[in-house]
Design an enzyme around this catalytic site. Structure first.
Site, PDB file in Angstrom:
ATOM      1  N   CYS A  47      13.611  16.479  -7.294  1.00 30.54           N
ATOM      2  CA  CYS A  47      13.582  17.914  -7.593  1.00 30.54           C
ATOM      3  C   CYS A  47      12.586  18.209  -8.707  1.00 30.54           C
ATOM      4  CB  CYS A  47      14.970  18.396  -8.003  1.00 30.54           C
ATOM      5  SG  CYS A  47      16.255  18.100  -6.779  1.00 30.54           S
ATOM      6  N   SER A  79       2.073  23.882  -7.676  1.00 30.32           N
ATOM      7  CA  SER A  79       1.104  22.860  -8.061  1.00 30.32           C
ATOM      8  C   SER A  79       1.078  22.620  -9.565  1.00 30.32           C
ATOM      9  CB  SER A  79      -0.295  23.268  -7.579  1.00 30.32           C
ATOM     10  OG  SER A  79      -0.344  23.299  -6.165  1.00 30.32           O
ATOM     11  N   SER A 129      13.559  18.193  -0.052  1.00 28.24           N
ATOM     12  CA  SER A 129      13.967  17.418   1.123  1.00 28.24           C
ATOM     13  C   SER A 129      15.272  16.692   0.841  1.00 28.24           C
ATOM     14  CB  SER A 129      12.883  16.405   1.480  1.00 28.24           C
ATOM     15  OG  SER A 129      11.718  17.041   1.931  1.00 28.24           O
ATOM     16  N   ASN A 149       2.454   8.933  -7.593  1.00 33.64           N
ATOM     17  CA  ASN A 149       1.400   8.020  -7.154  1.00 33.64           C
ATOM     18  C   ASN A 149       1.850   7.255  -5.913  1.00 33.64           C
ATOM     19  OD1 ASN A 149      -0.507   8.664  -9.124  1.00 33.64           O
ATOM     20  ND2 ASN A 149       0.305   7.167 -10.570  1.00 33.64           N
ATOM     21  N   GLY A 150       3.052   6.684  -5.996  1.00 35.97           N
ATOM     22  CA  GLY A 150       3.586   5.983  -4.831  1.00 35.97           C
ATOM     23  C   GLY A 150       3.904   6.935  -3.698  1.00 35.97           C
ATOM     24  N   GLN A 192     -18.790  11.659  28.259  1.00 36.74           N
ATOM     25  CA  GLN A 192     -19.363  11.303  26.960  1.00 36.74           C
ATOM     26  C   GLN A 192     -18.700  12.049  25.813  1.00 36.74           C
ATOM     27  OE1 GLN A 192     -23.488  12.449  25.632  1.00 36.74           O
ATOM     28  NE2 GLN A 192     -23.843  10.257  25.963  1.00 36.74           N
ATOM     29  N   GLU A 248       3.593  16.551  -2.031  1.00 37.01           N
ATOM     30  CA  GLU A 248       3.226  15.478  -2.965  1.00 37.01           C
ATOM     31  C   GLU A 248       1.938  15.820  -3.724  1.00 37.01           C
ATOM     32  OE1 GLU A 248       5.651  13.880  -3.266  1.00 37.01           O
ATOM     33  OE2 GLU A 248       6.292  12.583  -1.621  1.00 37.01           O
TER      34      GLU A 248
END
Length: 387
Positions: A131, A139, A165, A246-247, A285, A370
């Site tokens: 949260c 942002s 979420s 970061n992760g 093509q 994120e």
């Protein structure tokens, strides 16, 4: 305790990695892919499947082994999440958020916090939610207004979190709240249990995609938590949040890779089967060029994600910048590839039964969450200009 360096990828043998990824692919193929369209249509959150993911060790992918997790490095985690997302990006995306919460508690929690929460989280018998975002501070994470006022040995939390979420389903919420001065240094992180008095949730949002996971407001109305629920120490919340992101950015990038790869594979099969003007689409093509661009961009994105993960594992000084690069590039590419796969299907790509339109809807939000891709560009651009 601060986050410790992740184990090196070479700590796992090639055979170990191959066996784990085979098991993950089988889980995705049997537990996710066959149900993804049904879950999307019914807006069903598959808690039973998440518990089975926990049994496979997917509830604490980067949590240390001594804390009950798998202890994998980020470099291997992104491979795992790509394989899962090829089965269903929506459920996998929630799984990555849950993993982010478990990692935060392992990396920054004390023994009591890890002992209380990690057994249930790593087994996915309990779920986690992150949260940070607020209605008036998207942002600009340092501008959050949710307050945490100290009264002796307790903190009183008041505020609203947006786009969360797992809200309403999670057992624990990592809540960023202001305990001090304006800006990043006045933010602290708290572990708020689901049964805390004053904690409530808005209605499930009606979304373009990600329908198989709940997204709600988290409302904190004078929620009292013990000072023992403070994660990592007062005033450290913003740093903890950014380290987790970061992760998280790598994980969502990996989800884009998996979803886009699935869509491209469906498109390749389709253009071999579909005939127009007396020849298969695969011999035209323009189609050959389109598939070439899809495959090339997807592989470039994958390499960038893997490289960023290696830098994060090594705690390299530029790891945050590389994670931002990887997140921006991979989520943009993922959406483009999925959208091109829909185009190659023609009108059939627009039909629900083919599954392509679902992946397009699901991957679109990866360019926003994120940290929006515009923010990723700011991070990268400022880093380059400051060098």
């Amino acid at each position: 305790m601060d986050a410790t360096p992740a184990p090196a990828l070479d700590a796992l043998t090639a055979d170990d990695r191959a066996a784990i990824l085979d098991a993950v692919r089988e889980f995705a193929a049997t537990e996710l892919t066959p149900h993804a369209l049904e879950w999307d249509a019914a807006k069903h959150f598959p808690r039973d499947v998440l518990r089975r993911a926990g049994e496979l060790g997917l509830g604490g992918v980067c949590v240390r082994e001594e804390s009950g997790g798998a202890g994998f490095p980020r470099r291997f985690a992104v491979e795992i999440f790509e394989e899962l997302a090829a089965g269903d990006p929506t459920v996998t995306a929630y799984l990555t958020i849950h993993n982010m919460v478990a990692w935060m508690i392992d990396a920054y929690g004390d023994d009591a916090q890890r002992g209380r929460w990690l057994p249930g989280l790593t087994a996915m018998e309990q779920l986690g939610a992150y949260c940070l975002t607020e209605p008036g501070a998207g942002s600009d994470a340092a501008a959050i207004t949710t307050s945490a006022i100290r009264h002796g040995d307790t903190f009183v939390l008041t505020g609203v979190k947006q786009f969360i979420s797992g809200a309403g389903e999670a057992s624990v919420y990592v809540v960023m709240a202001r305990t001090g001065e304006p800006g990043a240094r006045g933010i602290s992180a708290f572990l708020v249990p689901a049964d805390a008095a004053g904690l409530s949730f808005g209605p499930n949002e009606k979304k373009m995609g990600w329908n198989a996971q709940p997204t709600r407001q988290v409302v904190l109305d004078e929620v009292r938590v013990s000072a023992e629920n403070l994660l990592g120490g007062e005033g450290r919340g913003f740093g903890i949040a950014m380290a987790a992101l970061n992760g998280g950015r790598l994980n969502i990038a990996a989800c884009s890779l998996g979803g886009a790869r699935w869509a491209m594979e469906r498109a390749v099969a389709y253009v071999h089967e579909r005939f127009t003007f007396g020849e298969p689409l695969a011999e035209k093509q323009s189609v050959v060029f389109a598939v070439a661009d899809m495959a090339t961009e997807l592989e470039a994105a994958r390499l960038l994600v893997h490289s960023a993960a290696e830098h994060l594992d090594a705690k390299a000084p530029d790891a945050a910048t590389r994670c931002a690069m990887a997140k921006r590039f991979a989520t943009d590419v993922g959406f483009r590839v999925a959208n091109e796969a829909l185009q190659l299907h023609g009108g059939y790509g627009y039909l629900q039964e083919y599954g392509i339109e679902k992946v397009v809807r699901d991957l679109r939000v990866h360019q926003i969450l994120e940290g929006t891709n515009e923010i990723m560009r700011l991070i990268v651009g400022r880093s380059v200009l400051a060098a």
